[in-house]
Design an enzyme around this catalytic site. Structure first.
Site, PDB file in Angstrom:
ATOM      1  N   ASP A   1      47.059  61.323  64.394  1.00  0.00           N
ATOM      2  CA  ASP A   1      45.670  61.594  63.812  1.00  0.00           C
ATOM      3  C   ASP A   1      44.542  61.255  64.644  1.00  0.00           C
ATOM      4  O   ASP A   1      44.600  60.878  65.694  1.00  0.00           O
ATOM      5  CB  ASP A   1      45.575  61.057  62.484  1.00  0.00           C
ATOM      6  CG  ASP A   1      45.622  59.730  62.474  1.00  0.00           C
ATOM      7  OD1 ASP A   1      45.399  59.145  63.434  1.00  0.00           O
ATOM      8  OD2 ASP A   1      45.814  58.926  61.543  1.00  0.00           O
TER       9      ASP A   1
ATOM     10  N   ASP B   1      42.093  58.837  64.638  1.00  0.00           N
ATOM     11  CA  ASP B   1      41.934  57.635  64.606  1.00  0.00           C
ATOM     12  C   ASP B   1      43.017  57.166  65.582  1.00  0.00           C
ATOM     13  O   ASP B   1      42.641  56.494  66.606  1.00  0.00           O
ATOM     14  CB  ASP B   1      42.293  56.805  63.193  1.00  0.00           C
ATOM     15  CG  ASP B   1      40.903  56.660  62.535  1.00  0.00           C
ATOM     16  OD1 ASP B   1      39.872  57.007  62.859  1.00  0.00           O
ATOM     17  OD2 ASP B   1      41.038  56.553  61.149  1.00  0.00           O
TER      18      ASP B   1
END
Length: 654
Positions: free
Chosen positions: A514, A516
């Site tokens: 993702d 992050d």
């Protein structure tokens, strides 16, 4: 017993040796060697410019994967060779060590001095076409794997009423030789831009004629008026310069009985720490430096130290006698370009200059010119010395921090200096040991349970590590997460990095798929690129590739790495429509912590089934620029890059 006699001795004729051992001539058969073919042909065109006969070079990536390089130079001679009794063009294309660059009669200086460049390209191409405009006519020849397939013929009249001259080379790399035959437009564009920056007034056009669906369509044109000054400003990449304008040194003279030329531009970044320098010989990039680079650095250090010592009354600090060459070069941005007849390189790929006479010449020229500049620009000279003094203080503070870290490790006898979070493997053989750097305790727990305890170590990191692109080394070493990482790896960091201390030959970054996770991976790669670059250069850093999807139907379970792979599995394995996958349970993994240990082992950690991506630095100049842009201090430049490239973004997490 195998007989060993005169019959056992093989003799490779002509270009057969090139096809048998291509790495000896182009360095490798991977993507780097593939692009070296382009450099060889472009360098020949640049040689025509250096000789004063070429103003424009055009490079095209063709729709079918070939490459075309055209120049408006004199054109390769086509008349019959006086000894071999075949056209000179055929000699150049099919004979090693054949060219007009050995005795300086046709070229005073040249990059392709060995005479093997274009013939090697011809040998490693499945097909080559050459067109020469000369003497009012266009002449053409064709080749296959280094051998002539079509004799020299006239195919038309030269342009501009028969007055146009030049050479056009098209080649298609042999798929039986190369690991890949797909050219990267960004790699080519970077090299062409550097070439134009080094040759004021030369225009270089690039066209990628491949379909947009294959990443093609790019068009660029380069022409610079101010040469190295433009180059240094480009390397600054938006960072504020310390000096009002770069120091420019340019001299051409007879030295040690031969004509020599030296062109240098240098400045410093106001706030940057990393050194950015490029060196060239006869327009050929020398990534490993050599004699010219050594002469420049030695003269720079000696001259600045002497001048600073004479000025030390201006400073409260102890003075530049405690300043090292690394301190003086902190934040330095420089381009060193030299020209000489018959340069001696280490190997055909010309990575390092070995000509000792050039070291003496550059050292003399830089020493004299820099001393004159310092006397005439006292204010700017003081800025350089002050910056180096600050660098010396930061270096001493960083050394103290490293020493303190070592002492803590020695005193911590319970863990032999290893971080408490590290779940180490039982093997003490670095060659078979792996270190997984994972995001958070959740993923750390799953990976610890699912790993091979004999060979796989796990180090979980808390949150996002410090951005080392912005921070001073003292602050970096004081960061707990980075200190744990340095202890676990065992090599230390630059400038005291020691590869012999490496505890794991595979360092694997395993983050969530993702935004992050991507940010954490980028921060870690920045850390390795800046403080442990040899780990990347030597192929020890990898990216794990955890799956995005699990597809299940009864006892059949498959994993997909992307949306495209998911749809392919639904069609081919589960025989269903991806838009309506009836009877198939499709689960998307949000994070590694959601995967149970067995699935994590099966998909991401099992050496027999996993997929790892090795991190490499194919183009250090481009990597330097990208890391500085994405992770540096200039938010405005970063915003501009995002706005310019937003149209290409995919899989946004919003």
């Amino acid at each position: 017993m195998v007989e060993y006699s005169a019959k056992s001795i093989s003799v490779l004729e002509g270009l057969e040796a090139v096809r048998k051992r291509p790495g000896m001539y182009i360095g490798s058969t991977d993507v780097r060697g593939l692009h070296h073919l382009v450099w060889e042909v472009v360098d020949n065109a640049v040689d025509e410019h250096l000789a004063g006969h070429c103003k424009k070079i055009t490079v095209k990536v063709l729709k079918d994967g070939g490459v075309e390089v055209a120049d408006d130079g004199r054109g390769i001679p086509v008349e019959e060779h006086h000894k071999l009794k075949v056209p000179a063009l055929e000699v150049v294309m099919t004979k090693l060590h054949a060219g007009g660059k050995f005795d300086q009669q046709a070229y005073a200086v040249s990059g392709g001095l060995h005479g093997v460049g274009v013939s090697v390209v011809n040998a490693l191409a499945i097909r080559t076409q050459v067109e020469v405009s000369r003497d009012g006519q266009v002449h053409a020849m064709q080749f296959k794997q280094g051998k002539r397939t079509k004799k020299l013929e006239v195919i038309g009249q030269a342009a501009r009423g028969g007055k146009a001259t030049g050479t056009l080379v098209r080649f298609w790399p042999d798929p039986d030789i190369f690991d890949t035959t797909e050219f990267d437009d960004a790699t080519i564009v970077t090299r062409l831009k550097e070439t134009a920056l080094l040759n004021p007034g030369l225009r270089i056009d690039f066209h990628d004629n491949r379909p947009a669906s294959q990443g093609g369509g790019r068009r660029e044109s380069f022409r610079y008026a101010d040469g190295l000054t433009d180059f240094v400003n480009d390397l600054l990449d938006g960072k504020e310069p310390l000096l009002g304008k770069p120091i420019v040194i340019s001299r051409a003279e007879e030295f040690d009985g031969r004509p020599m030329a030296c062109d240098i531009a240098v400045t410093w970044m106001e706030t940057g720490h990393a050194e950015r320098s490029r060196s060239y010989v006869n327009i050929i990039h020398t990534p490993d430096g050599g004699a010219h680079d050594e002469g420049f650095r030695k003269a720079l250090t000696r001259t600045l130290n002497k001048w600073g010592s004479d000025q030390n009354k201006l400073f409260v600090q102890k003075g530049p006698q405690s300043v090292t060459g690394d301190d003086l070069r902190e934040g330095m941005v420089a381009v060193v370009s030299v020209k000489m007849p018959d340069p001696q390189f280490e190997g055909q790929t010309k990575g390092r200059l070995g000509s000792a006479v050039m070291r003496k010449f550059v050292e003399k020229v830089v020493g004299e010119a820099l001393a004159e500049w310092l006397d005439a620009n006292t204010g700017d000279g003081r800025k350089i010395i002050k910056k180096s003094l600050l660098a010396a203080k930061a270096r001493q503070a960083a050394k103290a921090a490293r020493d303190l870290t070592r002492r803590k490790g020695i005193l911590d006898s319970s863990s032999a200096g290893l971080p408490g979070k590290l779940a180490d493997c039982s093997s003490r053989n670095p060659e078979e040991s792996e270190l997984y750097i994972v995001e958070g305790d959740s993923a750390g727990g799953s990976s610890k349970q699912g790993r091979d305890r004999d060979r796989q170590a796990i180090l979980p990191l808390r949150g996002k590590v410090l951005n080392v692109e912005k921070a001073q080394l003292r602050r970096v070493l004081a960061n707990e997460e980075i200190a744990n990482l340095i202890k676990a790896i065992g090599t230390g960091v630059e400038p005291e990095f020691d590869i012999n201390g490496l505890r794991y030959h595979k360092i694997i970054l395993m983050a969530d798929a993702d935004v992050d996770g991507g940010h954490i991976t980028t921060l870690l790669l920045t850390f390795f690129y800046r403080l442990m670059p040899d780990l990347i250069a030597k192929g020890h850093v990898y990216l794990a590739q955890p799956p995005l999807y699990q597809l299940r139907k009864k006892a059949t379970v498959e994993y997909a790495m992307s949306d495209k792979e998911r749809d392919q599995l639904l069609r081919k394995v589960f025989r269903t429509d991806p838009k309506d996958p009836k009877g198939v349970e499709v689960a998307r993994f949000k994070g590694l912590g959601e995967m149970d240990p067995d699935h994590l082992w099966e998909t991401t950690m099992d050496p027999q089934r996993r997929t790892l991506l090795r991190v490499g630095i194919e183009d250090a100049a481009r990597a330097e620029s990208i890391f500085g842009l994405l992770m540096g201090n200039s938010a405005a430049d970063r915003r501009g890059w995002i706005e310019a490239n937003a149209q290409y973004a995919e899989n946004l997490d919003i």
